[in-house]
Motif scaffolding. Structure first.
Motif, PDB file in Angstrom:
ATOM      1  N   ASP A 118       5.969  -6.332  -8.314  1.00 38.09           N
ATOM      2  CA  ASP A 118       6.297  -4.793  -8.187  1.00 38.09           C
ATOM      3  C   ASP A 118       7.623  -4.424  -7.329  1.00 38.09           C
ATOM      4  O   ASP A 118       8.132  -5.019  -6.394  1.00 38.09           O
ATOM      5  N   ALA A 119       8.499  -3.459  -7.951  1.00 33.69           N
ATOM      6  CA  ALA A 119       9.927  -4.054  -7.853  1.00 33.69           C
ATOM      7  C   ALA A 119      10.342  -3.014  -6.895  1.00 33.69           C
ATOM      8  O   ALA A 119      11.543  -3.156  -6.034  1.00 33.69           O
ATOM      9  N   ILE A 120       8.947  -2.148  -5.978  1.00 36.78           N
ATOM     10  CA  ILE A 120       9.979  -1.136  -4.613  1.00 36.78           C
ATOM     11  C   ILE A 120       9.402  -1.846  -3.249  1.00 36.78           C
ATOM     12  O   ILE A 120       9.552  -1.075  -2.172  1.00 36.78           O
ATOM     13  N   ILE A 121       8.879  -3.326  -3.661  1.00 40.21           N
ATOM     14  CA  ILE A 121       8.012  -3.422  -2.604  1.00 40.21           C
ATOM     15  C   ILE A 121       8.843  -5.042  -2.374  1.00 40.21           C
ATOM     16  O   ILE A 121       8.950  -5.370  -3.300  1.00 40.21           O
ATOM     17  N   PRO A 122       9.514  -4.894  -0.931  1.00 36.46           N
ATOM     18  CA  PRO A 122      10.335  -6.381  -0.830  1.00 36.46           C
ATOM     19  C   PRO A 122       9.494  -7.458  -0.188  1.00 36.46           C
ATOM     20  O   PRO A 122       8.247  -7.856   0.993  1.00 36.46           O
ATOM     21  N   ALA A 123       8.724  -8.109  -1.818  1.00 38.85           N
ATOM     22  CA  ALA A 123       7.325  -9.661  -1.313  1.00 38.85           C
ATOM     23  C   ALA A 123       8.075 -10.360  -0.494  1.00 38.85           C
ATOM     24  O   ALA A 123       6.887 -10.725   0.543  1.00 38.85           O
ATOM     25  N   SER A 124       9.111 -10.520  -0.494  1.00 34.87           N
ATOM     26  CA  SER A 124       9.078 -11.813   0.180  1.00 34.87           C
ATOM     27  C   SER A 124       9.234 -11.725   1.456  1.00 34.87           C
ATOM     28  O   SER A 124       8.982 -12.435   2.451  1.00 34.87           O
ATOM     29  N   GLY A 139       3.498  -8.596   7.940  1.00 38.58           N
ATOM     30  CA  GLY A 139       5.407  -8.091   7.720  1.00 38.58           C
ATOM     31  C   GLY A 139       5.803  -7.800   8.692  1.00 38.58           C
ATOM     32  O   GLY A 139       5.694  -6.751   8.575  1.00 38.58           O
ATOM     33  N   THR A 140       7.136  -6.770   7.604  1.00 37.53           N
ATOM     34  CA  THR A 140       8.170  -6.378   8.529  1.00 37.53           C
ATOM     35  C   THR A 140       8.401  -5.536   6.609  1.00 37.53           C
ATOM     36  O   THR A 140       9.731  -6.037   6.292  1.00 37.53           O
ATOM     37  N   VAL A 141       9.197  -3.876   6.778  1.00 38.22           N
ATOM     38  CA  VAL A 141       9.132  -3.673   5.912  1.00 38.22           C
ATOM     39  C   VAL A 141       9.988  -2.427   6.250  1.00 38.22           C
ATOM     40  O   VAL A 141       9.937  -1.679   7.372  1.00 38.22           O
ATOM     41  N   ASP A 142      10.878  -0.933   5.747  1.00 38.51           N
ATOM     42  CA  ASP A 142      11.770  -0.653   6.276  1.00 38.51           C
ATOM     43  C   ASP A 142      10.957   0.897   6.364  1.00 38.51           C
ATOM     44  O   ASP A 142      11.712   1.613   6.571  1.00 38.51           O
ATOM     45  N   GLU A 143      10.473   1.262   4.887  1.00 40.89           N
ATOM     46  CA  GLU A 143       9.679   2.575   4.548  1.00 40.89           C
ATOM     47  C   GLU A 143       8.805   3.132   4.468  1.00 40.89           C
ATOM     48  O   GLU A 143       7.678   1.649   4.532  1.00 40.89           O
ATOM     49  N   ARG A 147       5.055   0.040   2.923  1.00 45.96           N
ATOM     50  CA  ARG A 147       3.646  -0.501   3.182  1.00 45.96           C
ATOM     51  C   ARG A 147       2.427   0.431   2.099  1.00 45.96           C
ATOM     52  O   ARG A 147       1.634  -0.527   2.720  1.00 45.96           O
ATOM     53  N   ALA A 148       2.251   1.797   2.184  1.00 45.82           N
ATOM     54  CA  ALA A 148       1.147   2.071   1.935  1.00 45.82           C
ATOM     55  C   ALA A 148       1.459   1.641   0.002  1.00 45.82           C
ATOM     56  O   ALA A 148       0.347   1.058  -0.195  1.00 45.82           O
ATOM     57  N   GLU A 149       2.388   1.181  -0.291  1.00 45.85           N
ATOM     58  CA  GLU A 149       2.761   0.651  -1.937  1.00 45.85           C
ATOM     59  C   GLU A 149       2.073  -0.521  -1.687  1.00 45.85           C
ATOM     60  O   GLU A 149       1.286  -1.021  -2.863  1.00 45.85           O
ATOM     61  N   ALA A 150       1.939  -1.548  -0.513  1.00 44.12           N
ATOM     62  CA  ALA A 150       1.735  -3.091  -0.741  1.00 44.12           C
ATOM     63  C   ALA A 150       0.192  -3.026  -0.373  1.00 44.12           C
ATOM     64  O   ALA A 150      -0.301  -3.421  -1.532  1.00 44.12           O
ATOM     65  N   ILE A 169       7.018  -1.088  10.357  1.00 44.52           N
ATOM     66  CA  ILE A 169       8.157  -0.271  10.187  1.00 44.52           C
ATOM     67  C   ILE A 169       9.707  -0.855  10.683  1.00 44.52           C
ATOM     68  O   ILE A 169       8.841  -0.656  11.624  1.00 44.52           O
ATOM     69  N   ARG A 170      10.364  -1.403  10.300  1.00 48.17           N
ATOM     70  CA  ARG A 170      11.348  -1.812  10.590  1.00 48.17           C
ATOM     71  C   ARG A 170      12.209  -0.535  12.049  1.00 48.17           C
ATOM     72  O   ARG A 170      12.220  -0.070  11.164  1.00 48.17           O
TER      73      ARG A 170
END
Length: 243
Positions: A118-124, A139-143, A147-150, A169-170
């Motif tokens: 998925d291109a919009i998810i920071p999977a790492s 984990g932690t994401v920016d937006e 979070r919802a997409e994952a 969310i960071r």
């Protein structure tokens, strides 16, 4: 509280007749129960014969068993728009077919794979763990949308019975200071909402919505709009449905 199988022999009326009855006579629990039953019967990808419906004071209680988490979510969403629905309690249990049952390690591997693609998810930045068919994301994401997409991506996997989303969310101090303004503007942009009836309370990055909206659909729209606003880390929905 009345209860009826969502696809049973007691469902004698046509879908149009049920909806018209609600509009003409006002919504009571029995009429709403029939409307929900009919709506589930018409819903694609939902086996309504395995779902039971009960209604009390406009709150719809769904129970029974379905074959996938995707089907459970579809059954829930199907009834949001019905006149008279003030809330939904979803106790449907996911029981995958034998062919769709997989070891926890395999589910984790597949979840990791769909996140990686998925291109919009920071999977790492996202951790995946599975126990008993329940996938836990961390984990932690920016937006908030990441979070919802994952969660949405992994809930469609065959064999998943539940997704526990613990992604945070960071914090961004420069955005958090404007959270209240962002949420109010997000609500105002939705033509379906009368934002003047919604009270927004902000504590840091946590948002509480209160006030009244005319339908359960609008309640969900308001909650999703608040989640989408920059800087929001948590949304508490205290909105009341009052036509």
């Amino acid at each position: 509280m009345t209860c009826l199988n969502a696809f049973g022999a007691n469902s004698r009326h046509s879908r149009g007749t049920i909806i018209k009855h609600l509009e003409d006579t006002g919504v009571d629990d029995k009429a709403l129960q029939h409307a929900v039953t009919e709506e589930l019967e018409w819903a694609p990808h939902v086996d309504a014969s395995r779902i039971q419906v009960a209604v009390h004071d406009g709150v719809v209680h769904l129970s029974g068993h379905v074959a996938s988490l995707t089907e459970k979510k579809a059954a829930n969403r199907t009834i949001w728009h019905l006149e008279g629905v003030t809330g939904v309690r979803d106790d449907i249990v996911v029981q995958p077919a034998e062919a769709d049952r997989h070891a926890d390690e395999e589910l984790s591997r597949r979840a990791r794979q769909v996140l990686d693609w998925d291109a919009i998810i920071p999977a790492s930045q996202i951790g995946v763990a599975t126990e008993g068919g329940v996938i836990t994301l961390s984990g932690t994401v920016d937006e908030a949308y990441q979070r919802a997409e994952a969660e949405q991506r992994v809930q469609h996997l065959a064999g998943v019975v539940h997704v526990e989303n613990r992604i945070v969310i960071r914090p961004r101090p420069e955005v958090t200071a404007e959270v209240g303004k962002h949420v109010r503007r997000a609500l105002e942009r939705h033509s379906e909402l009368d934002s003047s009836r919604i009270v927004v309370d902000v504590q840091g990055s946590n948002v509480t919505l209160s006030g009244k909206v005319p339908s359960y659909t609008q309640r969900r729209i308001a909650e999703n709009a608040a989640w989408a606003a920059p800087g929001v880390d948590e949304v508490m929905d205290l909105l009341q449905v009052s036509p």
